[in-house]
Design a protein around this motif. Structure first.
Motif, PDB file in Angstrom:
ATOM      1  N   ILE A  25      54.428  41.819  45.631  1.00 37.20           N
ATOM      2  CA  ILE A  25      53.601  41.577  44.450  1.00 37.20           C
ATOM      3  C   ILE A  25      52.362  40.734  44.773  1.00 37.20           C
ATOM      4  O   ILE A  25      51.294  40.929  44.177  1.00 37.20           O
ATOM      5  CB  ILE A  25      54.435  40.910  43.328  1.00 37.20           C
ATOM      6  CG1 ILE A  25      53.636  40.860  42.030  1.00 37.20           C
ATOM      7  CG2 ILE A  25      54.933  39.536  43.739  1.00 37.20           C
ATOM      8  CD1 ILE A  25      53.283  42.226  41.479  1.00 37.20           C
ATOM      9  N   ALA A  26      52.470  39.797  45.722  1.00 39.03           N
ATOM     10  CA  ALA A  26      51.310  38.964  46.075  1.00 39.03           C
ATOM     11  C   ALA A  26      50.188  39.821  46.641  1.00 39.03           C
ATOM     12  O   ALA A  26      49.005  39.590  46.366  1.00 39.03           O
ATOM     13  CB  ALA A  26      51.734  37.898  47.083  1.00 39.03           C
ATOM     14  N   LEU A  27      50.553  40.811  47.437  1.00 41.16           N
ATOM     15  CA  LEU A  27      49.568  41.729  48.015  1.00 41.16           C
ATOM     16  C   LEU A  27      48.902  42.552  46.916  1.00 41.16           C
ATOM     17  O   LEU A  27      47.684  42.770  46.930  1.00 41.16           O
ATOM     18  CB  LEU A  27      50.262  42.636  49.029  1.00 41.16           C
ATOM     19  CG  LEU A  27      49.379  43.527  49.898  1.00 41.16           C
ATOM     20  CD1 LEU A  27      48.469  42.693  50.778  1.00 41.16           C
ATOM     21  CD2 LEU A  27      50.238  44.446  50.751  1.00 41.16           C
ATOM     22  N   LYS A  28      49.668  42.978  45.936  1.00 38.84           N
ATOM     23  CA  LYS A  28      49.133  43.818  44.857  1.00 38.84           C
ATOM     24  C   LYS A  28      48.197  43.033  43.935  1.00 38.84           C
ATOM     25  O   LYS A  28      47.261  43.586  43.371  1.00 38.84           O
ATOM     26  CB  LYS A  28      50.292  44.419  44.049  1.00 38.84           C
ATOM     27  CG  LYS A  28      51.122  45.435  44.818  1.00 38.84           C
ATOM     28  CD  LYS A  28      52.126  46.144  43.943  1.00 38.84           C
ATOM     29  CE  LYS A  28      51.454  47.105  42.997  1.00 38.84           C
ATOM     30  NZ  LYS A  28      52.417  47.936  42.243  1.00 38.84           N
TER      31      LYS A  28
ATOM     32  N   LYS B 263      43.743  35.135  48.189  1.00 44.61           N
ATOM     33  CA  LYS B 263      44.483  35.645  49.333  1.00 44.61           C
ATOM     34  C   LYS B 263      45.957  35.826  48.959  1.00 44.61           C
ATOM     35  O   LYS B 263      46.504  35.019  48.208  1.00 44.61           O
ATOM     36  CB  LYS B 263      44.362  34.681  50.510  1.00 44.61           C
ATOM     37  CG  LYS B 263      42.939  34.571  51.072  1.00 44.61           C
ATOM     38  CD  LYS B 263      42.887  33.563  52.201  1.00 44.61           C
ATOM     39  CE  LYS B 263      41.452  33.450  52.734  1.00 44.61           C
ATOM     40  NZ  LYS B 263      41.356  32.434  53.830  1.00 44.61           N
ATOM     41  N   PRO B 264      46.602  36.895  49.474  1.00 46.43           N
ATOM     42  CA  PRO B 264      48.024  37.119  49.166  1.00 46.43           C
ATOM     43  C   PRO B 264      48.880  35.886  49.452  1.00 46.43           C
ATOM     44  O   PRO B 264      49.803  35.572  48.699  1.00 46.43           O
ATOM     45  CB  PRO B 264      48.412  38.284  50.084  1.00 46.43           C
ATOM     46  CG  PRO B 264      47.132  39.010  50.315  1.00 46.43           C
ATOM     47  CD  PRO B 264      46.065  37.951  50.338  1.00 46.43           C
ATOM     48  N   TYR B 265      48.531  35.171  50.538  1.00 49.92           N
ATOM     49  CA  TYR B 265      49.316  33.991  50.901  1.00 49.92           C
ATOM     50  C   TYR B 265      49.217  32.916  49.814  1.00 49.92           C
ATOM     51  O   TYR B 265      50.204  32.235  49.490  1.00 49.92           O
ATOM     52  CB  TYR B 265      48.818  33.448  52.244  1.00 49.92           C
ATOM     53  CG  TYR B 265      49.743  32.421  52.863  1.00 49.92           C
ATOM     54  CD1 TYR B 265      49.502  31.057  52.696  1.00 49.92           C
ATOM     55  CD2 TYR B 265      50.854  32.823  53.602  1.00 49.92           C
ATOM     56  CE1 TYR B 265      50.356  30.111  53.250  1.00 49.92           C
ATOM     57  CE2 TYR B 265      51.715  31.891  54.160  1.00 49.92           C
ATOM     58  CZ  TYR B 265      51.463  30.538  53.989  1.00 49.92           C
ATOM     59  OH  TYR B 265      52.305  29.606  54.541  1.00 49.92           O
ATOM     60  N   GLU B 266      48.033  32.760  49.239  1.00 52.25           N
ATOM     61  CA  GLU B 266      47.832  31.759  48.176  1.00 52.25           C
ATOM     62  C   GLU B 266      48.627  32.144  46.923  1.00 52.25           C
ATOM     63  O   GLU B 266      49.260  31.292  46.280  1.00 52.25           O
ATOM     64  CB  GLU B 266      46.338  31.653  47.839  1.00 52.25           C
ATOM     65  CG  GLU B 266      45.490  31.082  48.963  1.00 52.25           C
ATOM     66  CD  GLU B 266      44.000  31.153  48.667  1.00 52.25           C
ATOM     67  OE1 GLU B 266      43.272  30.321  49.213  1.00 52.25           O
ATOM     68  OE2 GLU B 266      43.576  32.038  47.882  1.00 52.25           O
ATOM     69  N   ILE B 267      48.599  33.428  46.580  1.00 59.89           N
ATOM     70  CA  ILE B 267      49.360  33.898  45.403  1.00 59.89           C
ATOM     71  C   ILE B 267      50.851  33.731  45.659  1.00 59.89           C
ATOM     72  O   ILE B 267      51.610  33.291  44.777  1.00 59.89           O
ATOM     73  CB  ILE B 267      49.028  35.373  45.103  1.00 59.89           C
ATOM     74  CG1 ILE B 267      47.544  35.523  44.762  1.00 59.89           C
ATOM     75  CG2 ILE B 267      49.895  35.890  43.949  1.00 59.89           C
ATOM     76  CD1 ILE B 267      47.073  36.955  44.671  1.00 59.89           C
TER      77      ILE B 267
ATOM     78  N   GLY C  54      54.326  38.285  56.549  1.00 63.12           N
ATOM     79  CA  GLY C  54      53.385  39.384  56.733  1.00 63.12           C
ATOM     80  C   GLY C  54      52.144  39.265  55.878  1.00 63.12           C
ATOM     81  O   GLY C  54      51.691  38.165  55.540  1.00 63.12           O
ATOM     82  N   PRO C  55      51.595  40.397  55.463  1.00 66.16           N
ATOM     83  CA  PRO C  55      50.315  40.397  54.726  1.00 66.16           C
ATOM     84  C   PRO C  55      50.454  39.964  53.271  1.00 66.16           C
ATOM     85  O   PRO C  55      49.447  39.727  52.618  1.00 66.16           O
ATOM     86  CB  PRO C  55      49.872  41.865  54.816  1.00 66.16           C
ATOM     87  CG  PRO C  55      51.143  42.631  54.934  1.00 66.16           C
ATOM     88  CD  PRO C  55      52.070  41.763  55.743  1.00 66.16           C
TER      89      PRO C  55
END
Length: 379
Positions: free
Chosen positions: A34-37, A45-49, A71-72
């Motif tokens: 879900i962070a990537l989406k 950034k996905p990592y921040e989410i 991962g991403p």
């Protein structure tokens, strides 16, 4: 849970949240991308989410041993073992393991005999017990079951007293009763299957061998075996192998006691400890369930399999799967019991162990009902 947390961060539909169960537990009990989406929509950034989601979940929920960002943009969730264990044991305690979605679908079971008196021959009685016990499994799963003995000859008999031991069994000479039935026969009577052109859903049950001190005894019949073994034990012993294989009954070995003693032992331990003020009703006071021993975990896993075993027994029309399951469950109990000193366990560990064993007792009691074993045999 994941949806509730994410909707506080960004407007999203439940269907947009992808959650998977990884094949390898190292990647979590469940995982989401879900962070990537969300990264593009939130311009983050996905990592921040992922960190934001992790922080909110950890503040609101206490069921996770760990939440990792990988991962991403994957978030891997690791649930505390306590919550899995607690859910399984609560499910057993509530009786979920014997609740099925089948409601009143009809199933017909039948046994073919040349005449009714043959039911007192060991191989024929074995075929009857396989048919009868299978009916009990279908009943448990919610089917509406008929159990019929179809006889070729119309000989008179004095078996009313014997047959009164079995619920809902009908005896008839009408071979039309076999239509749409699951049919059992001994090897001796399989000629009747050919004579009446019966091909579908028929099961030929193999022979019975009787031994005493490892010496084969061909001079002992069913009535004598009932006197020697008792009715409950004989019924059970006739089904201690898949019906397509031969059964070997050793008079000096009580196979049924192997799966009834654990019930007796668990009941005894619980009763003794209750007299000392250690009550099962107080188990909810325990904050965590501690199952450290591999045998405990094997028993817990085995408890979750009961429903699948019932379904498999129905799929293969073979009651032996239940007996094999009971033996495996009890085998684990014996191993655990042999290394347990209950008075040496700390309170938390003792209460966890009692709750696990009480769930074993609940499952075993249901198996005894299927076997129609008298309460006296279990205690």
């Amino acid at each position: 849970m994941l949806f509730e947390v994410i909707k506080d961060i960004h407007e999203i539909k439940k269907d947009d949240i992808e959650v998977v169960v990884p094949k390898n537990r190292e990647h979590g009990d469940f995982s989401s991308n879900i962070a990537l989406k969300l990264a593009k929509n939130l311009n983050m950034k996905p990592y921040e989410i992922g960190n934001l989601i992790k922080e909110k979940i950890q503040k609101k929920y206490n069921i996770f041993e760990n939440i990792k960002l990988e991962g991403p943009g994957f978030i891997n969730f690791y649930i505390k073992e306590f919550y899995f264990t607690d859910k399984i044991l609560k499910s057993v305690e509530k009786g979920d393991f014997k609740r099925f979605s089948i409601k009143n679908e009809n199933v017909k079971l039948a046994l073919i005999l040349s005449d009714i008196n043959e039911i007192l021959e060991l191989s024929e009685f074995r075929a009857f017990m396989n048919m009868y016990y299978l009916g009990n499994i279908y009943n448990l799963a919610g089917y509406k079951v008929s159990k019929t003995v179809v006889v070729y000859n119309d000989e008179t008999n004095n078996l009313d007293n014997f047959l009164s031991n079995f619920k809902g069994v009908k005896v008839t000479k009408n071979f039309d009763e076999l239509n749409d039935s699951i049919i059992f026969s001994s090897y001796k009577n399989q000629f009747l299957l050919k004579q009446y052109g019966i091909k579908d859903k028929r099961y030929i049950v193999n022979k019975v061998n009787v031994y005493k001190n490892k010496i084969e005894r061909n001079d002992i019949d069913t009535v004598q075996l009932i006197d020697i073994l008792g009715f409950d034990r004989l019924k059970y012993s006739l089904c201690t192998n898949t019906f397509t294989s031969e059964v070997y009954i050793e008079i000096t070995r009580d196979d049924l006691r192997f799966i009834t003693y654990p019930y007796s032992r668990i009941s005894s331990v619980i009763n003794i400890l209750e007299k000392e003020g250690i009550l099962l009703g107080n188990i909810e006071d325990v904050k965590e369930i501690i199952l450290e021993n591999n045998l405990e975990k094997e028993i817990l896993t085995k408890l979750t399999q009961f429903k699948d075993i019932v379904k498999s027994s129905i799929a293969y029309n073979d009651f032996f799967k239940i007996i094999k399951y009971a033996n495996d469950l009890c085998e684990n109990f014996y191993k655990l019991n042999s290394i347990t000193l209950y008075r040496k366990l700390g309170r938390q560990k003792l209460m966890s162990r009692l709750r696990l064993l009480n769930s074993v007792k609940i499952i075993l009691e249901e198996i005894y009902k299927l076997l129609e074993v008298s309460k006296n045999y279990c205690l």
